[in-house]
Design an enzyme around this catalytic site. Structure first.
Site, PDB file in Angstrom:
ATOM      1  N   ASP A 138       0.856  -1.186   0.000  1.00 15.24           N
ATOM      2  CA  ASP A 138       0.000   0.000   0.000  1.00 15.24           C
ATOM      3  C   ASP A 138       0.889   1.232   0.000  1.00 15.24           C
ATOM      4  OD1 ASP A 138      -2.820  -0.756   0.168  1.00 15.24           O
ATOM      5  OD2 ASP A 138      -2.267  -1.720   2.043  1.00 15.24           O
ATOM      6  N   ARG A 206      -7.342  10.261   2.438  1.00 15.57           N
ATOM      7  CA  ARG A 206      -6.796   9.330   1.447  1.00 15.57           C
ATOM      8  C   ARG A 206      -7.436   9.529   0.070  1.00 15.57           C
ATOM      9  NH1 ARG A 206      -7.999   3.732   4.086  1.00 15.57           N
ATOM     10  NH2 ARG A 206      -6.771   2.926   2.310  1.00 15.57           N
ATOM     11  N   HIS A 249     -12.324  -1.892   8.592  1.00 15.63           N
ATOM     12  CA  HIS A 249     -11.344  -2.667   9.354  1.00 15.63           C
ATOM     13  C   HIS A 249     -11.981  -3.243  10.613  1.00 15.63           C
ATOM     14  CE1 HIS A 249      -8.689  -0.149   6.877  1.00 15.63           C
ATOM     15  NE2 HIS A 249      -7.829  -1.136   6.988  1.00 15.63           N
ATOM     16  N   ASP A 323     -10.151  -6.596  -0.900  1.00 16.70           N
ATOM     17  CA  ASP A 323      -9.503  -5.886   0.197  1.00 16.70           C
ATOM     18  C   ASP A 323      -9.048  -6.947   1.199  1.00 16.70           C
ATOM     19  OD1 ASP A 323      -8.574  -3.864   1.831  1.00 16.70           O
ATOM     20  OD2 ASP A 323     -10.418  -2.689   1.741  1.00 16.70           O
TER      21      ASP A 323
END
Length: 1011
Positions: A138, A206, A249, A323
């Site tokens: 990442d 982001r 998450h 993901d």
């Protein structure tokens, strides 16, 4: 639908129908025929979508041949990508090694660690694997997102406000270079989520912003930069994670909006990148009832979303990554292995962060046995992975070279790109009455306050380069008492430069750490002062500070890094201009697209050699010369500053104050400038007065200084005085007349204690009679002239200069200079007698004087005559640092203009810096030195310095030079006279002029590269 799967990625995409075994050619021919018919009848459906680059037929042979060697289990393993860390222990490394060797996983995603440690792991794992591993990371804002010792680029939110998208392409290309150098093949970037929810806890900074077109264009530039340079980009998080209020998450976000909205907004950037050959996509973990209403089912596990929407309807043929499968949005509902199978059945190609490799392989085999997925479908996906590996060069894999890895990753050009991107992102949201760039430094008291910290910040250090500023902090936990104390301290300041620090997202809170007390402090400051606020953090924090829109100046800097703070300080004072645009709407006051522009304000900017066309590596010789000078004990240390076109591209401190190596030299330390005082005080004042019509070099000393009338100095023309050909003696050892034969001072000259009769400080514990200066001036006026005309360098007229200037102006010498030149320049360290205002540790000592003052000279002037005048003279006595002296030299470079102010009338400096009597062999200008032997390596100037250049040197080891043709300013400060003036190694080594010659050689190389 089978036809669509075969042909969706244009003609080249038909390679997916090619299978090993009998009938291969027939199947290829049939597939091509189907593709031709499909594209003939549906020319508009996918006409604009470009294949991912790895789907070219030339990568198929290697992929097909490797596939033939793999067992069914090994083929499944090729679809697995496991996590690894290079900052963990040997047990972790060995565990990854075991998975690579035993199961042949397809790839590794690396998380936190360091480049060299990671490279060693990559090399080991690549040696142990049967099929080369696809290595990913990442790196949304560059490798620094995961790896230490690498270049940090701005967050995507900051880049969303950058107008020049070529810079984003450059960033993509540079990230690709660094990735390939590190052994990385896939960068899970860019984030193409449209962040239209300010409370989004996982995307936010982001994202490139809230406008889909802007997100798409910025993402495309970043993507193409990477893929054009051999790294696979991965757009994330499909189908769009920008409007969620939960972090996947930790839980499963639910998108409640309509399918129409999703297609019009969230999918827009993905479509734009697909059309330009996007290599891969990462699918998010979100529940989207409008697309699949299965309870608690994440989009990454949904066949209608991954296969139906992404692969079939949108025709995407690139690699599809899940993901991370250990995130609670999916791991909270399904155990390892089971979740992986569900992701595979949904249509994903690569399973990211598989947490139990044997369980996953086992569960996939069971799914095959149950008929939920065919071997052929698995093979198609494996073939696609292998084609990508071939495109990435894994068909001819080489180990990562660890020698010079850190150096290569931190190439100055890469660092400079980060500087350019950061500068372009800074967004000026308020500039009431054009308060920025700050003007009128001579008429304003400035304070800085760093809010949210109890330590001085890089922002404050950056501000210090421009003006004398008083600095304060206000800690995150500051209360009402701290507010009251700070208000009292700030009462007399007209301008407050406020930096907001530590603005992170706090768990369970969306206030970014802004306390009620901070808001009280900010509100009070804005009500009572002119305030410029710089926000070093998440731009959404602007909404948490009521009344912020009322600030005179407001800068959104997006993040808190040393570089961001440095450049924001430069923006405030006009070293750089503002160009950024707000990529999101914060509230009714700060909206998407807002951003004011400013031009550079004519003050120095601080940058890298690359900005002036020089490679940093080509200046390594300067460091070598300084190290040699220190090693040879020519100097204990020094400061070197070089600027071109007003851009300071080299600024370093070397060595120590003395040879005991106890006190390192810093760039803000003050040096005794010695004879540079002549051009920085006396000449500066004369040129200023010339512009006012109060001084004329054609007039005589007697016309300006009545005590000279009736002496042999009365008729000396200043044109001759300033060019050192007025027949004045070079110097007079005034101090010798104060000493008896036994070495003690005569009673009427010096005392060890100050008193009314002896108030003038000469050195520590040494004071001179209050009227002794008159004796010095009289001795100069009574001295004989040299019998022969011609050039003789003399201090005498410059010793008289302060009295001459005070006579003309009616104002004390230093006060005149400070008011008219130093304060407007922001040159606060240019001062006499620094012991009055600076701690000893800020001032570099000079000589251990064993003849006159019998002590180490520290914060008092080295020159004996200047010392006897109380440290204030026109020939010596000025102290300062390289940065402030450079401001004055830039005033000279630009013919009396600096920061938009004409401090010396146009044409004056230009005239005074020209050679006056060159035809007689006197190479000097009026006050300035000039090259005495142009081109001579042993001359007083760099061999390549043009004849038009000018400057001065100082006895203590100082030097400054100005080149108007190349717009270069050079400042060199040292104390070569420590511990004794007898040390002449600096002349033997030609350190000062050789350093400037390095710059000319570097410029010559740059011109050669351009040719």
């Amino acid at each position: 639908m089978a036809v669509k799967n075969v042909c969706a990625a244009k003609m080249g995409g038909c390679s997916f129908s090619m299978r090993r075994g009998n009938g291969k050619s027939d199947r290829l021919t049939a597939s091509l025929l189907v593709c031709i018919l499909f594209f003939h009848f549906t020319p508009l459906l996918f006409a604009q979508q470009q294949n991912p680059p790895f789907l070219a037929d030339k990568y198929l042979y290697w992929a097909d041949s490797v596939l033939a060697t793999l067992s069914p289990e090994e083929r499944i393993a090729q679809l697995i990508m496991i996590p690894a860390y290079s900052n963990k222990d040997k047990v972790h490394v060995d565990s990854i090694s075991a998975l690579v060797r035993e199961y042949g996983v397809g790839g590794i995603i690396f998380f936190q660690g360091g480049p060299v440690r990671q490279a060693h792991m990559i090399n080991r794992f690549q040696q142990e694997t049967k099929v080369p591993l696809m290595i990913s990371l990442d790196g949304e804002w560059g490798l620094r997102m995961r790896l230490d010792s690498t270049v940090r680029y701005p967050y995507q939110m900051a880049l969303g406000g950058v107008s020049d998208e070529d810079l984003l392409y450059e960033m993509g290309a540079e990230v690709a270079r660094q990735a390939r150098r590190s052994g990385i093949h896939v960068n899970f970037a860019p984030v193409v989520d449209v962040n239209n929810n300010a409370n989004n806890p996982v995307i936010g900074f982001r994202s490139f912003g809230e406008e889909k077109e802007n997100v798409a264009s910025k993402s495309l530039a970043y993507m193409k930069g990477m893929q054009d340079h051999g790294i696979l980009a991965s757009a994330k998080h499909f189908p769009g994670h920008g409007d969620t209020d939960a972090d996947s998450h930790y839980s499963l976000p639910v998108l409640h909006f309509s399918e129409k909205r999703l297609r019009e907004t969230e999918l827009y950037p993905f479509r734009q990148l697909m059309e330009q050959g996007l290599g891969s996509i990462m699918v998010a973990h979100m529940q989207i009832p409008a697309l699949d209403d299965t309870p608690n089912l994440a989009s990454s596990l949904s066949r209608p979303i991954v296969t139906g929407l992404l692969k079939e309807e949108m025709g995407y043929q690139g690699l599809v990554f899940t993901d991370a499968l250990n995130m609670q949005a999916v791991a909270g509902y399904y155990p390892p292995g089971v979740v992986d199978v569900k992701a595979l059945l949904a249509g994903n190609d690569m399973l990211l962060n598989t947490m139990d490799v044997p369980a996953t392989i086992r569960e996939v085999q069971r799914a095959v046995e149950r008929g939920e997925i065919s071997r052929e479908e698995i093979d198609q996906r494996v073939l696609k992975v292998l084609q990508a590996k071939a495109w990435l060069g894994l068909d001819s894999l080489q180990p990562v070279e660890t020698a010079h890895l850190i150096e290569d990753l931190n190439d100055p050009a890469a660092v400079f790109l980060s500087r350019k991107l950061t500068a372009a992102s800074l967004t000026l949201l308020r500039n009431r009455d054009n308060i920025l760039p700050v003007k009128g430094l001579d008429n304003i008291r400035i304070a800085s306050v760093s809010l949210g910290t109890d330590k001085p910040t890089d922002f404050q250090k950056g501000l210090d380069r421009y003006a004398p500023i008083s600095h304060f902090t206000f800690p995150a936990g500051g209360g009402l008492k701290e507010i009251a104390d700070l208000k009292t301290k700030l009462a007399d300041f007209q301008l407050v430069l406020l930096g907001l620090h530590g603005l992170g997202i706090r768990e369970g809170s969306n206030d970014f750490g802004i306390t009620p007390e901070m808001n009280v402090m900010i509100r009070d400051l804005i009500a009572n002062h002119a305030v410029v606020v710089s926000v070093f953090g998440n731009v959404y924090s602007l909404d948490k500070i009521p009344g912020l829109e009322k600030a005179e100046g407001l800068i959104a800097a997006y993040q808190e890094t040393p570089l961001t703070q440095d450049l924001t300080a430069q923006l405030i004072f006009g070293g750089i201009g503002a160009r950024g645009r707000l990529p999101v709407t914060v509230n009714g006051f700060f909206k998407q697209g807002d951003g004011l522009e400013t031009q550079t304000g004519g003050r120095l900017s601080y940058t890298q050699p690359e900005e002036v066309g020089i490679r940093t590596a080509d200046l390594n010789g300067i460091d070598s010369l300084m190290r040699l000078a220190i090693q040879e004990k020519a100097i204990p240390g020094g400061q070197v500053l070089l600027a071109k076109g007003g851009k300071v591209f080299y600024q370093k401190a070397f060595g120590y104050h003395t040879y005991d190596s106890l006190q390192p030299v810093n760039m803000d330390d003050l040096y005794d400038l010695a004879s540079i005082t002549k051009i920085s005080t006396s000449l500066a004042a004369f040129m200023h007065l010339k512009g006012l019509g109060k001084f004329d070099e054609n007039e005589t000393l007697g016309s300006y200084y009545p005590p000279a009338r009736g002496t042999n100095k009365a008729d000396l023309a200043y044109k001759d005085i300033l060019t050192h050909q007025a027949r004045l003696r070079s110097w007079i050892p005034f101090w010798m007349s104060t000493v008896r034969k036994n070495g003690s001072f005569k009673w009427f000259t010096m005392k060890s204690d100050s008193s009314r009769r002896f108030p003038v400080k000469v050195a520590d514990d040494l004071f001179i009679h209050r009227k002794y200066d008159q004796k010095i001036y009289e001795e100069i006026l009574d001295s004989p002239l040299n019998p022969e005309p011609g050039y003789v360098y003399s201090d005498l007229s410059f010793i008289l200069a302060p009295k001459v200037i005070e006579t003309i102006t009616g104002e004390p010498f230093y006060e005149y200079l400070d008011r008219n030149l130093y304060r407007p320049l922001g040159a606060g360290t240019l001062t006499f007698n620094p012991y009055k205002n600076y701690p000893p540790k800020r001032v570099v000592p000079t000589e251990i004087d064993t003849a006159f003052r019998k002590q180490l000279l520290h914060a008092t002037v080295h020159d004996e005559g200047a010392a006897m005048l109380g440290g204030v003279s026109g020939h010596a006595g000025l102290f300062g640092n390289a940065n402030d002296l450079a401001k004055l030299m830039h005033l000279y470079l630009y013919d009396g203009s600096y920061a938009g102010e004409q401090l010396i009338a146009p044409g004056v400096v230009s005239a005074y810096s020209k050679c006056v009597y060159c035809d007689t062999g006197n190479y000097r200008a009026m006050g300035f030195d000039r090259p005495n032997r142009p081109g001579d390596p042993n001359g007083n100037a760099a061999p390549s310095a043009p004849k038009s250049s000018f400057g001065h040197s100082g006895f203590t080891g100082t030097y400054t030079w100005i080149d108007p043709e190349n717009e270069i300013v050079y400042v060199f400060l040292s104390n070569r006279v420590y511990p004794t003036r007898e040390n002449r190694n600096i002349y033997r080594l030609n350190v000062r002029t050789n350093i400037l010659e390095q710059v000319y050689q570097a410029l010559s190389k740059a011109e050669g590269r351009e040719d």
